[in-house]
Write a protein that holds these residues in place. Sequence first.
Motif, PDB file in Angstrom:
ATOM      1  N   VAL A   1       0.828  -1.244   0.123  1.00 58.19           N
ATOM      2  CA  VAL A   1       0.064  -0.014  -0.028  1.00 58.19           C
ATOM      3  C   VAL A   1       0.854   1.436  -0.021  1.00 58.19           C
ATOM      4  O   VAL A   1       0.802   2.211  -0.935  1.00 58.19           O
ATOM      5  N   GLU A   2       2.120   1.334   0.934  1.00 57.74           N
ATOM      6  CA  GLU A   2       2.806   2.398   0.962  1.00 57.74           C
ATOM      7  C   GLU A   2       3.757   2.607  -0.245  1.00 57.74           C
ATOM      8  O   GLU A   2       3.495   3.742  -0.857  1.00 57.74           O
ATOM      9  N   GLU A   3       3.977   1.603  -1.088  1.00 57.90           N
ATOM     10  CA  GLU A   3       4.657   1.892  -2.314  1.00 57.90           C
ATOM     11  C   GLU A   3       3.803   2.196  -3.330  1.00 57.90           C
ATOM     12  O   GLU A   3       4.418   3.295  -4.158  1.00 57.90           O
ATOM     13  N   TRP A   4       2.639   1.635  -3.537  1.00 61.52           N
ATOM     14  CA  TRP A   4       1.675   2.173  -4.593  1.00 61.52           C
ATOM     15  C   TRP A   4       1.581   3.650  -4.508  1.00 61.52           C
ATOM     16  O   TRP A   4       1.360   4.460  -5.236  1.00 61.52           O
ATOM     17  N   LEU A   5       0.935   3.875  -3.246  1.00 69.78           N
ATOM     18  CA  LEU A   5       0.676   5.521  -2.941  1.00 69.78           C
ATOM     19  C   LEU A   5       1.761   6.434  -3.007  1.00 69.78           C
ATOM     20  O   LEU A   5       1.549   7.604  -3.579  1.00 69.78           O
ATOM     21  N   GLU A   6       2.962   6.003  -2.710  1.00 76.25           N
ATOM     22  CA  GLU A   6       4.117   6.706  -2.699  1.00 76.25           C
ATOM     23  C   GLU A   6       4.423   7.330  -4.271  1.00 76.25           C
ATOM     24  O   GLU A   6       4.785   8.089  -4.780  1.00 76.25           O
ATOM     25  N   GLU A   7       4.194   6.040  -5.171  1.00 69.97           N
ATOM     26  CA  GLU A   7       4.691   6.150  -6.487  1.00 69.97           C
ATOM     27  C   GLU A   7       3.347   6.830  -7.361  1.00 69.97           C
ATOM     28  O   GLU A   7       3.679   7.660  -8.245  1.00 69.97           O
ATOM     29  N   ASN A   8       2.178   6.495  -6.923  1.00 69.24           N
ATOM     30  CA  ASN A   8       1.102   7.100  -7.804  1.00 69.24           C
ATOM     31  C   ASN A   8       0.337   8.158  -7.280  1.00 69.24           C
ATOM     32  O   ASN A   8      -0.433   8.791  -7.988  1.00 69.24           O
ATOM     33  N   VAL A   9       0.510   8.608  -5.911  1.00 69.83           N
ATOM     34  CA  VAL A   9      -0.680   9.314  -5.144  1.00 69.83           C
ATOM     35  C   VAL A   9       0.266  10.634  -4.872  1.00 69.83           C
ATOM     36  O   VAL A   9       0.074  11.671  -5.086  1.00 69.83           O
ATOM     37  N   HIS A  10       1.414  10.310  -4.004  1.00 71.18           N
ATOM     38  CA  HIS A  10       2.065  11.463  -3.081  1.00 71.18           C
ATOM     39  C   HIS A  10       2.433  12.717  -4.155  1.00 71.18           C
ATOM     40  O   HIS A  10       2.400  13.578  -3.580  1.00 71.18           O
ATOM     41  N   PRO A  11       3.012  12.279  -5.375  1.00 75.68           N
ATOM     42  CA  PRO A  11       3.783  13.335  -5.887  1.00 75.68           C
ATOM     43  C   PRO A  11       2.797  14.424  -6.095  1.00 75.68           C
ATOM     44  O   PRO A  11       3.115  15.700  -6.091  1.00 75.68           O
ATOM     45  N   SER A  12       1.602  14.026  -6.724  1.00 77.05           N
ATOM     46  CA  SER A  12       0.512  15.098  -6.967  1.00 77.05           C
ATOM     47  C   SER A  12      -0.011  15.539  -5.629  1.00 77.05           C
ATOM     48  O   SER A  12      -0.280  16.944  -5.282  1.00 77.05           O
ATOM     49  N   LEU A  13      -0.420  14.624  -4.705  1.00 84.33           N
ATOM     50  CA  LEU A  13      -1.003  15.001  -3.460  1.00 84.33           C
ATOM     51  C   LEU A  13      -0.148  16.063  -2.542  1.00 84.33           C
ATOM     52  O   LEU A  13      -0.662  17.107  -2.130  1.00 84.33           O
ATOM     53  N   GLN A  14       1.028  15.685  -2.557  1.00 78.12           N
ATOM     54  CA  GLN A  14       1.796  16.517  -1.722  1.00 78.12           C
ATOM     55  C   GLN A  14       2.004  18.074  -2.336  1.00 78.12           C
ATOM     56  O   GLN A  14       2.052  19.068  -1.466  1.00 78.12           O
ATOM     57  N   LYS A  15       2.285  18.160  -3.692  1.00 78.26           N
ATOM     58  CA  LYS A  15       2.176  19.154  -4.420  1.00 78.26           C
ATOM     59  C   LYS A  15       0.876  20.087  -3.923  1.00 78.26           C
ATOM     60  O   LYS A  15       1.108  21.502  -3.720  1.00 78.26           O
ATOM     61  N   LEU A  16      -0.157  19.572  -4.012  1.00 79.22           N
ATOM     62  CA  LEU A  16      -1.485  20.327  -3.549  1.00 79.22           C
ATOM     63  C   LEU A  16      -1.646  20.707  -2.061  1.00 79.22           C
ATOM     64  O   LEU A  16      -1.849  21.738  -2.049  1.00 79.22           O
ATOM     65  N   GLN A  17      -1.074  20.022  -1.370  1.00 79.24           N
ATOM     66  CA  GLN A  17      -0.935  20.072   0.058  1.00 79.24           C
ATOM     67  C   GLN A  17      -0.254  21.157   0.560  1.00 79.24           C
ATOM     68  O   GLN A  17      -0.324  22.219   1.411  1.00 79.24           O
ATOM     69  N   GLN A  18       1.077  21.100  -0.317  1.00 80.46           N
ATOM     70  CA  GLN A  18       1.961  22.237  -0.057  1.00 80.46           C
ATOM     71  C   GLN A  18       1.400  23.701  -0.684  1.00 80.46           C
ATOM     72  O   GLN A  18       1.659  24.697   0.294  1.00 80.46           O
ATOM     73  N   VAL A  19       0.614  23.752  -1.531  1.00 78.98           N
ATOM     74  CA  VAL A  19      -0.149  24.878  -2.176  1.00 78.98           C
ATOM     75  C   VAL A  19      -1.101  25.378  -1.070  1.00 78.98           C
ATOM     76  O   VAL A  19      -1.049  26.712  -0.459  1.00 78.98           O
ATOM     77  N   VAL A  20      -1.751  24.670  -0.484  1.00 78.71           N
ATOM     78  CA  VAL A  20      -2.910  24.764   0.398  1.00 78.71           C
ATOM     79  C   VAL A  20      -2.027  25.487   1.661  1.00 78.71           C
ATOM     80  O   VAL A  20      -2.478  26.438   2.471  1.00 78.71           O
ATOM     81  N   ASP A  21      -1.148  24.711   2.286  1.00 77.77           N
ATOM     82  CA  ASP A  21      -0.280  25.128   3.377  1.00 77.77           C
ATOM     83  C   ASP A  21      -0.022  26.700   3.405  1.00 77.77           C
ATOM     84  O   ASP A  21       0.028  27.504   4.221  1.00 77.77           O
ATOM     85  N   ASP A  22       0.714  26.884   2.044  1.00 77.28           N
ATOM     86  CA  ASP A  22       1.319  27.929   1.727  1.00 77.28           C
ATOM     87  C   ASP A  22       0.233  29.528   1.688  1.00 77.28           C
ATOM     88  O   ASP A  22       0.189  30.416   2.078  1.00 77.28           O
ATOM     89  N   LEU A  23      -1.029  28.896   1.219  1.00 72.26           N
ATOM     90  CA  LEU A  23      -2.042  29.850   1.144  1.00 72.26           C
ATOM     91  C   LEU A  23      -2.571  30.158   2.404  1.00 72.26           C
ATOM     92  O   LEU A  23      -2.866  31.305   2.983  1.00 72.26           O
ATOM     93  N   ASP A  24      -2.502  28.908   3.533  1.00 75.26           N
ATOM     94  CA  ASP A  24      -2.873  29.227   4.656  1.00 75.26           C
ATOM     95  C   ASP A  24      -2.178  30.210   5.682  1.00 75.26           C
ATOM     96  O   ASP A  24      -2.573  31.029   6.283  1.00 75.26           O
ATOM     97  N   LYS A  25      -0.950  30.115   5.150  1.00 76.78           N
ATOM     98  CA  LYS A  25       0.222  30.775   6.037  1.00 76.78           C
ATOM     99  C   LYS A  25      -0.042  32.275   5.456  1.00 76.78           C
ATOM    100  O   LYS A  25      -0.019  33.324   6.324  1.00 76.78           O
ATOM    101  N   ALA A  26      -0.382  32.379   4.217  1.00 79.14           N
ATOM    102  CA  ALA A  26      -0.135  33.549   3.598  1.00 79.14           C
ATOM    103  C   ALA A  26      -1.666  34.635   4.069  1.00 79.14           C
ATOM    104  O   ALA A  26      -1.373  35.814   4.497  1.00 79.14           O
ATOM    105  N   ILE A  27      -2.711  33.626   4.284  1.00 80.92           N
ATOM    106  CA  ILE A  27      -4.003  34.318   4.752  1.00 80.92           C
ATOM    107  C   ILE A  27      -3.605  34.754   6.207  1.00 80.92           C
ATOM    108  O   ILE A  27      -4.159  35.899   6.535  1.00 80.92           O
TER     109      ILE A  27
END
Length: 500
Positions: A470-496
């Motif tokens: 499960v970890e391997e599949w998610l790291e390969e196929n999910v995390h790259p996009s999801l982490q990018k999105l999470q980082q944007v939301v975090d930066d937005l929250d900080k900026a607000i």
Amino acid sequence: MEAGGPRRRLVHLDLKGAPPRASYLAEVLPLLRALGATGLLLEYEDTFPYVGPLEPLRAPHAYRYRPGAGGGRGPRCRAGPGPDVSLSPRRSAGEVRAVLSQARAQGLEVVPLVQTFGHMEFVLKHKEFAHLREVEVFPNALNPHKEESRALVKAMIDQVMAQHEDLKWFHIGCDEVYYLGEGEESKQWLQQQGNTPEKLCLAHIKAVASCVVSSYPTVTPIVWDDMLRGISEETLAESGVPQLVQPMIWDYAADLDVEGKVHLIEKYRRCGFSKVWFASAFKGATGVNQSLTLIGHHLKNHLQWLEVASSSPADVLEGIALTGWQRYDHFSVLCELLPVAIPSLAVCLQALKNGGYSEKIKENVEKLLGMSNLETDTFMSTSLGTFPGSNILTLVTQVSFYLKSSVDELLERNRYVTGWFSPYHRKRKIIHPIIMHHFHPDAVSLLSKWNAVVQDLQAAMEQVFHKCTVEEWLEENVHPSLQKLQQVVDDLDKAIKAQQ
């Protein structure tokens, strides 16, 4: 032949990646039988619960032992000096035995597969066995000159044999023996007159097959045929190998050369091979990191194999193995997960059983899978299905089609992000307060949606697979996009917050 198709149809379970839990296999086996499978080709690799000196080969997620009666009986292959690595377990391999028992209950014949020459990475990567490599720096191929290499192979075979009853065949691998002849001992051997890489290959195959045949007289060894294809008829015939093994001719292409395969079968017959096997593919053959299975490709592959079968003598074909590769080799990433490829397997099995594919057969597949609309020409199937693991197929399809594209849409094609919330702005916190509010709700909503999908997928996968898969599949196929999105939301929250 049965209605134009091969009589024996083995479903290959490649356990060197994403090995399903024994409980999931128990759910799937009745479906495989209903779809037309007559047996299983079980490639254990590092999931077999080896014991004694072979214990390092066991992966953390290997099938487990449970206390019980003694292991299976049978003669042991022994090979001269070296450590006695042919120990038979004193307790039964609980999960392996359970799967084998369930297979027997379904009337499915089991053929174990243990690599004994090439694709030995799962063995030769370990320091205990690294000295048995053909080429010192590469863990893929076994050194065929060492007595200890043969002792190792025989020990692996013995331990696997001990857990199986009434075997008729045992697959000893021997495909893709890359760098054969390039080790130091091989180079010296090849300098002797008359010695060739082909003869070296055949000598090792013969040694392994002879061990199987002498110790288990009722068992016939099977080998992949790719190392044999280019060898001359004369060399093959003189080697003695054709009297010991049955070759499994593999080709996973949608446009395989039917005429060429018929000629190859004729060549093998002339050399002395009594029977041949075919090997097709229902998944794991169209891309090293493929996540969805294109059924149409695999259906065409099977229809071509049916043509080869109908153009060959009826008595030459022992059976066909439908391969389902889970990794291209021990070190590569995962390709399509088994539940994702079950519709492809269903279509291919039914095509083989019925000698072709039609609208009526398609309806039968849909009925057995609980799917109202099975699409073979694209990756999309609109209905959910009721077969074991069908929820994984639904969620993996969502992720594969829409996760990356939806995140990219927001981060690379939204004018507010590209114009006023670029990496430059985010790093220096130069943010226009009005602009942030234009896309903050969209980003939060998208993240929330995908987190929910991924949570569902993780829960579904944990029912079928071990945590490491499960970890391997998610790291390969999910995390790259999801982490990018999470980082944007975090930066937005900080900026607000900074604006408040």
